[in-house]
Design a protein around this motif. Structure first.
Motif, PDB file in Angstrom:
ATOM      1  N   ASP A  63      11.471 -20.521 -14.574  1.00 57.01           N
ATOM      2  CA  ASP A  63      11.931 -19.255 -15.265  1.00 57.01           C
ATOM      3  C   ASP A  63      12.205 -19.285 -16.689  1.00 57.01           C
ATOM      4  OD1 ASP A  63      12.276 -18.326 -12.266  1.00 57.01           O
ATOM      5  OD2 ASP A  63      14.217 -17.908 -12.647  1.00 57.01           O
ATOM      6  N   ASP A  64      12.935 -20.273 -17.283  1.00 53.76           N
ATOM      7  CA  ASP A  64      12.976 -20.520 -18.543  1.00 53.76           C
ATOM      8  C   ASP A  64      11.610 -20.633 -19.363  1.00 53.76           C
ATOM      9  OD1 ASP A  64      15.692 -20.282 -18.493  1.00 53.76           O
ATOM     10  OD2 ASP A  64      16.098 -22.516 -18.409  1.00 53.76           O
ATOM     11  N   TRP A  65      10.647 -21.496 -18.863  1.00 53.54           N
ATOM     12  CA  TRP A  65       9.445 -21.677 -19.448  1.00 53.54           C
ATOM     13  C   TRP A  65       8.604 -20.365 -19.619  1.00 53.54           C
ATOM     14  CZ3 TRP A  65       4.248 -21.251 -19.065  1.00 53.54           C
ATOM     15  CH2 TRP A  65       3.358 -22.052 -19.917  1.00 53.54           C
ATOM     16  N   ILE A  66       8.590 -19.541 -18.572  1.00 49.81           N
ATOM     17  CA  ILE A  66       7.937 -18.379 -18.435  1.00 49.81           C
ATOM     18  C   ILE A  66       8.725 -17.209 -19.547  1.00 49.81           C
ATOM     19  CG2 ILE A  66       7.228 -16.259 -16.961  1.00 49.81           C
ATOM     20  CD1 ILE A  66       7.135 -18.290 -14.802  1.00 49.81           C
ATOM     21  N   ALA A  67       9.873 -17.289 -19.608  1.00 46.50           N
ATOM     22  CA  ALA A  67      10.641 -16.355 -20.158  1.00 46.50           C
ATOM     23  C   ALA A  67      10.638 -16.537 -21.823  1.00 46.50           C
ATOM     24  CB  ALA A  67      12.079 -16.274 -19.790  1.00 46.50           C
ATOM     25  N   GLU A  68      10.364 -17.927 -22.020  1.00 45.80           N
ATOM     26  CA  GLU A  68      10.234 -18.250 -23.515  1.00 45.80           C
ATOM     27  C   GLU A  68       9.008 -17.951 -23.976  1.00 45.80           C
ATOM     28  OE1 GLU A  68      10.963 -22.352 -23.500  1.00 45.80           O
ATOM     29  OE2 GLU A  68      13.356 -22.164 -23.009  1.00 45.80           O
ATOM     30  N   ARG A  69       7.831 -17.460 -23.259  1.00 48.43           N
ATOM     31  CA  ARG A  69       6.569 -17.294 -23.778  1.00 48.43           C
ATOM     32  C   ARG A  69       6.066 -15.824 -23.535  1.00 48.43           C
ATOM     33  NH1 ARG A  69       7.740 -22.426 -22.433  1.00 48.43           N
ATOM     34  NH2 ARG A  69       6.664 -24.076 -23.614  1.00 48.43           N
ATOM     35  N   ALA A  70       6.727 -15.198 -22.544  1.00 48.46           N
ATOM     36  CA  ALA A  70       6.262 -13.937 -22.116  1.00 48.46           C
ATOM     37  C   ALA A  70       6.826 -12.912 -23.287  1.00 48.46           C
ATOM     38  CB  ALA A  70       6.885 -13.282 -20.918  1.00 48.46           C
ATOM     39  N   GLY A  71       5.681 -11.917 -23.402  1.00 43.34           N
ATOM     40  CA  GLY A  71       6.115 -10.770 -24.589  1.00 43.34           C
ATOM     41  C   GLY A  71       5.100  -9.921 -24.329  1.00 43.34           C
ATOM     42  N   VAL A  76       3.632 -10.882 -15.975  1.00 40.16           N
ATOM     43  CA  VAL A  76       4.568 -11.799 -15.400  1.00 40.16           C
ATOM     44  C   VAL A  76       4.525 -11.476 -13.869  1.00 40.16           C
ATOM     45  CG1 VAL A  76       6.665 -12.934 -15.081  1.00 40.16           C
ATOM     46  CG2 VAL A  76       5.740 -12.606 -17.553  1.00 40.16           C
ATOM     47  N   VAL A  77       4.113 -12.384 -13.121  1.00 40.40           N
ATOM     48  CA  VAL A  77       4.160 -12.012 -11.711  1.00 40.40           C
ATOM     49  C   VAL A  77       5.328 -13.018 -11.056  1.00 40.40           C
ATOM     50  CG1 VAL A  77       3.000 -12.181  -9.535  1.00 40.40           C
ATOM     51  CG2 VAL A  77       1.841 -11.554 -11.517  1.00 40.40           C
ATOM     52  N   THR A  78       6.320 -12.272 -10.657  1.00 37.31           N
ATOM     53  CA  THR A  78       7.429 -13.026 -10.002  1.00 37.31           C
ATOM     54  C   THR A  78       8.167 -11.734  -9.226  1.00 37.31           C
ATOM     55  OG1 THR A  78       9.665 -13.964 -10.576  1.00 37.31           O
ATOM     56  CG2 THR A  78       9.049 -12.095 -12.002  1.00 37.31           C
ATOM     57  N   ALA A  79       9.001 -12.411  -8.158  1.00 35.63           N
ATOM     58  CA  ALA A  79       9.902 -11.717  -7.291  1.00 35.63           C
ATOM     59  C   ALA A  79      11.220 -11.895  -7.743  1.00 35.63           C
ATOM     60  CB  ALA A  79       9.626 -12.024  -5.899  1.00 35.63           C
ATOM     61  N   ASP A  80      11.557 -12.785  -8.864  1.00 38.00           N
ATOM     62  CA  ASP A  80      12.944 -12.929  -9.303  1.00 38.00           C
ATOM     63  C   ASP A  80      13.302 -12.109 -10.361  1.00 38.00           C
ATOM     64  OD1 ASP A  80      14.779 -14.463 -11.334  1.00 38.00           O
ATOM     65  OD2 ASP A  80      14.499 -16.239 -10.078  1.00 38.00           O
ATOM     66  N   ILE A  81      14.308 -11.174  -9.960  1.00 37.67           N
ATOM     67  CA  ILE A  81      14.781 -10.131 -10.687  1.00 37.67           C
ATOM     68  C   ILE A  81      15.377 -10.584 -11.962  1.00 37.67           C
ATOM     69  CG2 ILE A  81      16.544  -8.107 -10.552  1.00 37.67           C
ATOM     70  CD1 ILE A  81      14.593  -7.602  -8.200  1.00 37.67           C
ATOM     71  N   PRO A  82      15.938 -11.555 -12.057  1.00 38.96           N
ATOM     72  CA  PRO A  82      16.807 -12.086 -13.292  1.00 38.96           C
ATOM     73  C   PRO A  82      15.579 -12.272 -14.413  1.00 38.96           C
ATOM     74  CG  PRO A  82      18.246 -13.014 -11.879  1.00 38.96           C
ATOM     75  CD  PRO A  82      16.896 -12.299 -11.097  1.00 38.96           C
ATOM     76  N   ALA A  84      12.392 -11.181 -14.207  1.00 36.50           N
ATOM     77  CA  ALA A  84      11.725 -10.051 -14.420  1.00 36.50           C
ATOM     78  C   ALA A  84      12.495  -9.432 -15.583  1.00 36.50           C
ATOM     79  CB  ALA A  84      11.743  -8.872 -13.189  1.00 36.50           C
ATOM     80  N   SER A  85      13.987  -9.255 -15.608  1.00 37.80           N
ATOM     81  CA  SER A  85      14.786  -8.603 -16.547  1.00 37.80           C
ATOM     82  C   SER A  85      14.506  -9.429 -18.110  1.00 37.80           C
ATOM     83  CB  SER A  85      16.212  -8.604 -16.077  1.00 37.80           C
ATOM     84  OG  SER A  85      17.079  -8.165 -17.197  1.00 37.80           O
ATOM     85  N   ARG A  86      14.382 -10.526 -18.082  1.00 38.48           N
ATOM     86  CA  ARG A  86      14.258 -11.012 -19.203  1.00 38.48           C
ATOM     87  C   ARG A  86      12.963 -10.790 -19.785  1.00 38.48           C
ATOM     88  NH1 ARG A  86      15.655 -17.426 -17.919  1.00 38.48           N
ATOM     89  NH2 ARG A  86      15.391 -17.751 -20.181  1.00 38.48           N
ATOM     90  N   CYS A  87      11.740 -10.833 -18.978  1.00 34.29           N
ATOM     91  CA  CYS A  87      10.480 -10.746 -19.466  1.00 34.29           C
ATOM     92  C   CYS A  87      10.402  -9.251 -19.880  1.00 34.29           C
ATOM     93  CB  CYS A  87       9.565 -11.249 -18.421  1.00 34.29           C
ATOM     94  SG  CYS A  87       9.611 -12.852 -18.013  1.00 34.29           S
ATOM     95  N   VAL A  88      10.798  -8.309 -19.086  1.00 35.75           N
ATOM     96  CA  VAL A  88      10.893  -6.849 -19.409  1.00 35.75           C
ATOM     97  C   VAL A  88      11.279  -6.643 -20.770  1.00 35.75           C
ATOM     98  CG1 VAL A  88      11.656  -4.347 -18.902  1.00 35.75           C
ATOM     99  CG2 VAL A  88      10.454  -5.803 -16.967  1.00 35.75           C
ATOM    100  N   LYS A  89      12.624  -7.246 -21.218  1.00 36.61           N
ATOM    101  CA  LYS A  89      13.228  -7.192 -22.392  1.00 36.61           C
ATOM    102  C   LYS A  89      12.346  -7.646 -23.393  1.00 36.61           C
ATOM    103  CE  LYS A  89      17.929  -6.908 -20.495  1.00 36.61           C
ATOM    104  NZ  LYS A  89      18.975  -7.786 -19.947  1.00 36.61           N
ATOM    105  N   ALA A  90      11.575  -8.511 -23.089  1.00 35.06           N
ATOM    106  CA  ALA A  90      10.608  -9.191 -23.975  1.00 35.06           C
ATOM    107  C   ALA A  90       9.324  -8.603 -24.343  1.00 35.06           C
ATOM    108  CB  ALA A  90      10.343 -10.616 -23.660  1.00 35.06           C
ATOM    109  N   GLY A  91       9.216  -7.390 -23.711  1.00 31.77           N
ATOM    110  CA  GLY A  91       7.934  -6.707 -23.777  1.00 31.77           C
ATOM    111  C   GLY A  91       6.884  -6.891 -22.964  1.00 31.77           C
ATOM    112  N   ALA A  92       6.969  -7.850 -22.050  1.00 30.97           N
ATOM    113  CA  ALA A  92       5.781  -8.189 -21.051  1.00 30.97           C
ATOM    114  C   ALA A  92       5.755  -7.213 -20.085  1.00 30.97           C
ATOM    115  CB  ALA A  92       6.001  -9.574 -20.476  1.00 30.97           C
TER     116      ALA A  92
END
Length: 162
Positions: A63-71, A76-82, A84-92
């Motif tokens: 999750d951390d690896w993806i969230a650090e790069r998503a924007g 991002v394809v995930t079923a993990d809600i937290p 997903a939240s981090r990535c949405v906030k980053a603009g992905a």
């Protein structure tokens, strides 16, 4: 570099993702770079567009690896809600394996529901699990992924490896 010159990048939270073969096919068709991120070695097709990333087995390492790069410009394809939240906030753009998009408008309710269910499970309530993955879910996912890629292309993001 102007962000509209950037390629579209797809990040897959892969450990429990039931739509990896579909992702590979759509990525090849659109020329989109894919990072398949997991805590263990997974087979991926040999393609210059598809890269396997094996992270440590630490808590939330994938999750951390993806969230650090998503924007912006990434999906991002995930079923993990937290995550997903981090990535949405980053603009992905974020899509669940059932095709459900996570957006600024929907992520708050998704997090609240997840937290409620977690609290109920912690108190011993039997809440059941998610319903089984179906062909309808697979079809909805393919449609949502296609829509997300085309939306990013219309916004000026490109295909291929940078």
């Amino acid at each position: 570099m102007d962000e509209t010159c950037q390629p579209i990048t797809l990040y897959v939270d892969a450990d429990a993702c039931p739509v990896k073969p579909e992702i590979y096919r759509v990525a090849e068709r659109h020329g989109v770079r894919v990072f398949v991120v997991s805590n263990a070695f997974l087979m991926v097709p040999q393609s210059p567009l598809i890269e396997r990333v094996v992270v440590s087995d630490g808590f939330d390492a994938a999750d951390d690896w993806i969230a650090e790069r998503a924007g912006r410009g990434s999906i991002v394809v995930t079923a993990d809600i937290p995550l997903a939240s981090r990535c949405v906030k980053a603009g992905a753009e974020v899509i669940g394996p059932t095709g459900k998009p996570f957006t600024q408008a929907s992520i708050g309710m998704a997090l609240a529901t997840r937290n409620l269910m977690e609290d109920l499970r912690a108190m011993g309530e039997v809440t059941g699990g998610p319903r089984p993955f179906s062909p309808k879910d697979r079809s909805a996912f393919l449609s949502a992924l296609d829509v997300a890629i085309n939306r990013l292309k219309r916004a000026g993001f490109g295909a291929g490896v940078p």
